[in-house]
Write an enzyme that holds these catalytic residues in place. Structure first.
Site, short mmCIF file in Angstrom:
data_model
loop_
_atom_site.label_atom_id
_atom_site.label_comp_id
_atom_site.label_asym_id
_atom_site.label_seq_id
_atom_site.Cartn_x
_atom_site.Cartn_y
_atom_site.Cartn_z
NE ARG A 148 -3.49 2.58 2.42
CZ ARG A 148 -4.08 3.17 3.44
NH1 ARG A 148 -3.87 2.74 4.68
NH2 ARG A 148 -4.87 4.21 3.25
CG HIS A 149 -0.87 4.90 -0.87
ND1 HIS A 149 -1.06 5.63 0.29
CD2 HIS A 149 -2.10 4.50 -1.27
CE1 HIS A 149 -2.35 5.69 0.56
NE2 HIS A 149 -3.01 5.01 -0.36
N GLY A 150 2.51 4.91 0.88
CA GLY A 150 2.87 5.46 2.18
C GLY A 150 1.87 6.51 2.66
#
Length: 460
Positions: A76-78
């Protein structure tokens, strides 16, 4: 190894940054922020040292005779900024406080929040925050340290992401975190966009029509917003802000709570918005978030998880190829595959595999009974969440089936497989356990809208 050298200055700079920032826990609320949770909530040791492999490192060791062949990481993106919609709702709530100035003595919380600077702009719209860059750089360093043979020089990395800006930026940050160790031509390699796998839900007509765009599909969420638990929180917040309760709704209360979470995740500060909520309030708001995740991305409707079979099958196709190449004594063509998506990418996939499933569905009327539920989105898909499959070739085994084994890590912690309750499985046993999904879940057929004239809720 080159990436270890690159990690040293990063570690020093990070530790200095941590010393300069206040250690905060957002008044005991940080464990209840759901999908807006910091990655450190699931791995607390990273607060002290963001490059530490933690206590799970020793527990996840395999026999010395096993060597990793392929790593497939779904990220998942940051940490991100709020979306434009969330920022508009926050601006609306903040504006109401500014228009109704309260005496500081009578309403200290309202006075503090009226004085709070509204610094979010709509142009930020879900973009990756500086902390999100650090999330991804640190994760890259830790994975390289955990699997040094796979991340060694001249190993090929396939890096892809969804088309959203925060995912592409997260991919670039992950690559930068590896330093110059991989022979990829340049430190600023292009991140391939692959929405068919990272945003499979957008391409599933049945999901879009019957869940995404069908308001009735979220009736459990809407019912909880109007239920007694949320009503109690609503009245308490209205009282603290000296506003008529009619001026607030569940969405505005939720955006105040989310602002508390964003301020912690993005700036590492305890926001004055946090003062509106007790730990009990936070549990209620976490459940509201989890209800939405459950019914929109989890076990609520079969199509939520079935739409992810295209990604699940792609994972096993690459594992199959690596096994065949190994058996033929060929070099592994894709030893490292890293793909950056969303909470909405990982949650359906984990549901498809049967993880975090409660005996009783999450509903508007069973909040108390779900106090110890498995399905807590903040523990499963916080910012920078990651699901990693590692394929091993093992020598000195008793049977040929044991020659290829698989390990799965969620957020860098080994996951016990359903069929064995062990954290290591033979590849053959794992494929056999998921045989039905691998052979009979066809994305095109699963996602085709029903041709008969039937209501959406009946179909679901």
């Amino acid at each position: 190894m080159a990436s270890r050298g690159a990690a040293a200055p990063l570690r020093s700079a990070t530790l200095l940054l941590l010393l300069l920032l206040p250690a905060v826990a957002s008044a005991g609320l940080s464990g209840y922020f759901g999908t807006k949770s910091r990655y450190e909530e699931v791995n607390p040791h990273l607060v002290r040292d963001p490059l530490s492999l933690g206590p799970a490192a020793a527990a996840s060791r395999l026999p010395a005779a096993c060597a990793p062949l392929q790593l497939r990481a779904l990220l998942r993106h940051g940490t991100r900024y709020p979306t434009a919609g969330q920022i508009r709702r926050l601006s609306d709530l903040h504006g109401r406080l500014l228009r109704r100035p309260a005496a500081a003595a009578a309403c200290p919380a309202a006075a503090d929040l009226a004085a709070w600077q509204m610094w979010y702009e709509e142009s930020l719209d879900g973009r990756l925050a500086p902390q999100g860059w650090r999330d991804m750089e640190h994760l890259a360093c830790r994975l390289a340290a955990r699997f040094p043979a796979l991340f060694a020089a001249r190993r090929r990395l396939v890096l892809a992401s969804s088309s959203t800006h925060r995912c592409r930026q997260s991919g670039a940050a992950f690559r930068r975190g590896l330093g110059p160790s991989l022979s990829l031509g340049s430190d600023e390699m292009e991140v391939e966009v692959n929405d068919s796998l990272m945003r499979f839900f957008d391409h599933c007509a049945k999901f879009v029509a019957l869940v995404e765009e069908n308001k009735a599909a979220m009736y459990q969420v809407d019912a909880f917003k109007e239920g007694p638990e949320m009503r109690k929180v609503l009245e308490k917040v209205a009282s603290a802000l000296c506003l008529p309760v009619e001026e607030l709704n569940a969405d505005l209360v939720q955006v105040a709570f989310l602002t508390c979470s964003f301020e912690l995740a993005i700036k590492n500060v305890t926001s004055p918005w946090c003062s509106l909520f007790s730990e009990e309030d936070a549990k209620v708001l976490e459940y509201l978030n989890d209800l939405k995740q459950y019914w929109k991305r989890g076990y609520g409707y079969d199509i939520n998880s079935r739409s992810s079979c295209i990604l699940f099958q792609d994972i096993f196709q690459h594992l199959d190829k690596a096994v065949e190449e190994s058996k033929s004594s060929k070099p592994i063509s894709s030893p490292l595959i890293v793909q950056v998506g969303h909470a909405e990418t990982l949650q359906p996939l984990l549901a498809l595999m049967g993880f975090f499933k409660d005996d009783e569905p999450l509903k508007a009327n069973n909040y108390v009974r779900q106090a110890h539920r498995k399905f807590r989105s903040g523990r499963i898909v916080p910012y920078a969440a990651n699901l990693v499959f590692v394929l091993y070739h093992c020598d000195q085994v008793k049977t040929s089936k044991e020659e290829y084994q698989v390990q799965m890590l969620l957020n860098e912690n080994p996951m016990p497989f359903h069929h064995s309750n062990e954290t290591i499985s033979t590849y053959a046993d794992l494929k056999d356990y998921y045989k039905d999904i691998l052979e009979n879940c066809h994305f095109k057929e699963e996602c085709e809208l029903p041709k008969v004239n039937i209501t959406a809720v009946d179909e679901l």
